[in-house]
Design an enzyme around this catalytic site. Sequence first.
Site, short mmCIF file in Angstrom:
data_model
loop_
_atom_site.label_atom_id
_atom_site.label_comp_id
_atom_site.label_asym_id
_atom_site.label_seq_id
_atom_site.Cartn_x
_atom_site.Cartn_y
_atom_site.Cartn_z
N GLU A 26 -9.75 5.45 7.37
CA GLU A 26 -8.31 5.68 7.28
C GLU A 26 -7.91 6.93 6.51
OE1 GLU A 26 -6.23 1.41 7.25
OE2 GLU A 26 -7.74 1.65 5.70
N ARG A 56 0.84 -1.21 0.00
CA ARG A 56 0.00 0.00 0.00
C ARG A 56 0.86 1.25 0.00
NH1 ARG A 56 -5.35 1.74 0.74
NH2 ARG A 56 -6.11 -0.40 0.76
#
Length: 780
Positions: free
Chosen positions: A727, A322
């Site tokens: 997030e 990520r």
Amino acid sequence: MPGMQALQAADWSAVGKPSAHESAQLHVLGQATYTDDIVELQGTLHAALGLSQKAHARITAMDLSAVRAARGVLAVYTAQDIPGTNDCGPIIHDDPILADGLVQYVGQPLFLVVADSHDHARRAARLAQVSYEELPAILTPQAAKAAQSYVLPPMRLARGDAAAAFATAPHSVRGQLFVGGQEQFYLEGQIAYAIPKEGQGMQVLCSTQHPSEMQHVVAHALGLHSHHVAVECRRMGGGFGGKESQSALWAAAAAIAAARLKRPVKLRADRDDDMLVTGKRHCFYYEYEVAYDDQGKILAARVDMTLRAGYSADLSGPVATRAVCHFDNAYYLSDVDIRAACGKTNTQSNTAFRGFGGPQGAIAIEYAIDEIARHLRRDALDIRLLNLYGRDGEDGRNVTPYGQVIVDNVLPELMAELEASSDYRARRLAIDAWNEASPVLKKGLALTPLKFGIAFNVTHLNQAGALVHVYVDGSVLVNHGGTEMGQGIHTKVLQVVAHELGLDLERVRITATDTSKVANTSATAASTGADLNGKAAQDAARQIRERLAAYAVKHHGGVAEEVRFFSNRIHVNGQALPFEQVVQQAYLARVQLWSDGYYATPGLSWDAKTMTGHPFSYYAYGAAVAEVVVDTLTGEWKLLRADALYDAGQSLNPAIDIGQVEGAFIQGMGWLTTEQLWWNEAGKLMTHAPSTYKIPGISDCPEDFRVQLFQNRNVEDSIHRSKAVGEPPLLLPFSVFFAIRDAVSSVAGHAVQPPLNAPATSEEILKAVMAVQAAGARPA
């Protein structure tokens, strides 16, 4: 009549409203039940872990006789006493429950003590006599890189020809950056309560974001099948990623003791042990180089990121992936060479943390852009706007380095709206004037954007299930695979089901997440909780609604597709029938009043070898402006004002979403400014309590804090066209870090690049101020 019905239906909605959290009243009254609040069964015992005192060593002897003889102790277990597999690693099997001959960090569990009380177990665990043969220890990502010490093979994503672009570029900036890790610091520590059942069954009540993973780990540790184990979690007192994989150790240890003793066992970590044992957000070490033209347009970028993975793989691979996929953040990068390596160190095995590598990947390009702007003597906002991703068909400037086409880039409008609403340009002029007149106190300002991909890195995890039961009295019970950690997933799923059935919220109830009800669940992580589980619950409720509609038209006429459910009534053929009346009649007619639901996110793909594909369902966007003041004599600073604008799509619950943005902003600000993890030379984490580890307090919040949701509608068919909000907002406080750097830069008239690492503690800020002053004093 039909027209009036349509008007009323349009006015009624259970989603899109700022409804209170479903447990808010219980929280305020202290009646919300957490794992440690569950009434203990007769015969419950308590466990504690004995921990390693060395960072890397072989155990040459372990005398536990004093532990066994201690007051209240019933049993002591080591790795040899585990009936099944001694492993709790979520992906790679390199993470023992109890160390077996080799210890790899200070705080690694060696043995398990079971006693008649929590206090007796903890006291006994301190009495062990352990002899070690010490081995060389690697403690930092820089040292791991130098030693080529990795828990996984390094990864690389390349596009274009970065080397050629650098060779012809008129300018380039290069440097190194260190960004520290972060302790999750959930208010409720790690805890598991294991209760033996008949036929080798085991029930584990656990504070976890991933009940199914706990089920697998416990089953393997006990040498049983998954159907022997049931894991339940009603709510957590915070998770932030720290309870995604690392609750497994606690669940497994409690279950092992309960299975051996045939009595319930509770294992609850105190704060110091929790912080010593568990992993944190990965710290990153970067070596970067970015090429650009005279206007500040980026021509090529290279970055080499080394993570402090800790002693085992845990979730470091997906975190690094990520980070690689978010290095671009909001900007089109035509030619890139992005590398990441998971450094093996003799420290806690780092794990998931809100953002899951995305913030660490994105901050590197923002740091470089900040330096480009300073070199060109331009406002960093202008450089950011110049490099934003483009629109569909705009010369290919809407394709990410990993090949996903961006179809919904709203950042130009969002940033323009925030620039105007925050009076950014006027404040920039005012701050420049202030700094000219103020020799000690310096102000800084920054506006930073975010683009965050929503979905699990691993495609098969993007699925969810749910159960919806309608009872004969018209009340509704919902169970789904997501876990509640305070973020409001139960509230949103409740709203979705209530909306689907046309009911007020109080007529729907959510039960504890339970592997015996919804099987094979994914972790509540990656900001997918409401997206996945909301869709699954909607699917289950839709099936019941369609059955009720078919029954209603059978007895009252009309067309099933025209039946409407709202205001606690079923509107059919000009009649408004109470929901419970139709339900009772449908039950007598043997209509199924419960259903399971399922959802799998469509269109996802990922090739881990080439690091290309379509890994994200959609992107969430946002931007923030921060204004700070820095005392250049002490390094102290204060956030004066923060403006944040976040794209939540068509928000399911604006109140919860705004709260999530506010919380993520302050948590991210803590990561970048005050929350410093420090290991001593022996490898012991010294910041393992609130006395030494500084999370933000209420006094750190700005007095002027303006958070708004950007008016938008998700182009993807998400739940009610909403967007994730867990997030992504953690990237918003980049603005705070770069505002601090802007203030430090003003000390030398923005002619020197401040060498500021994160967290930007007062000491780090003062070092940067002194470096800028020294460089500014030298002749050009």
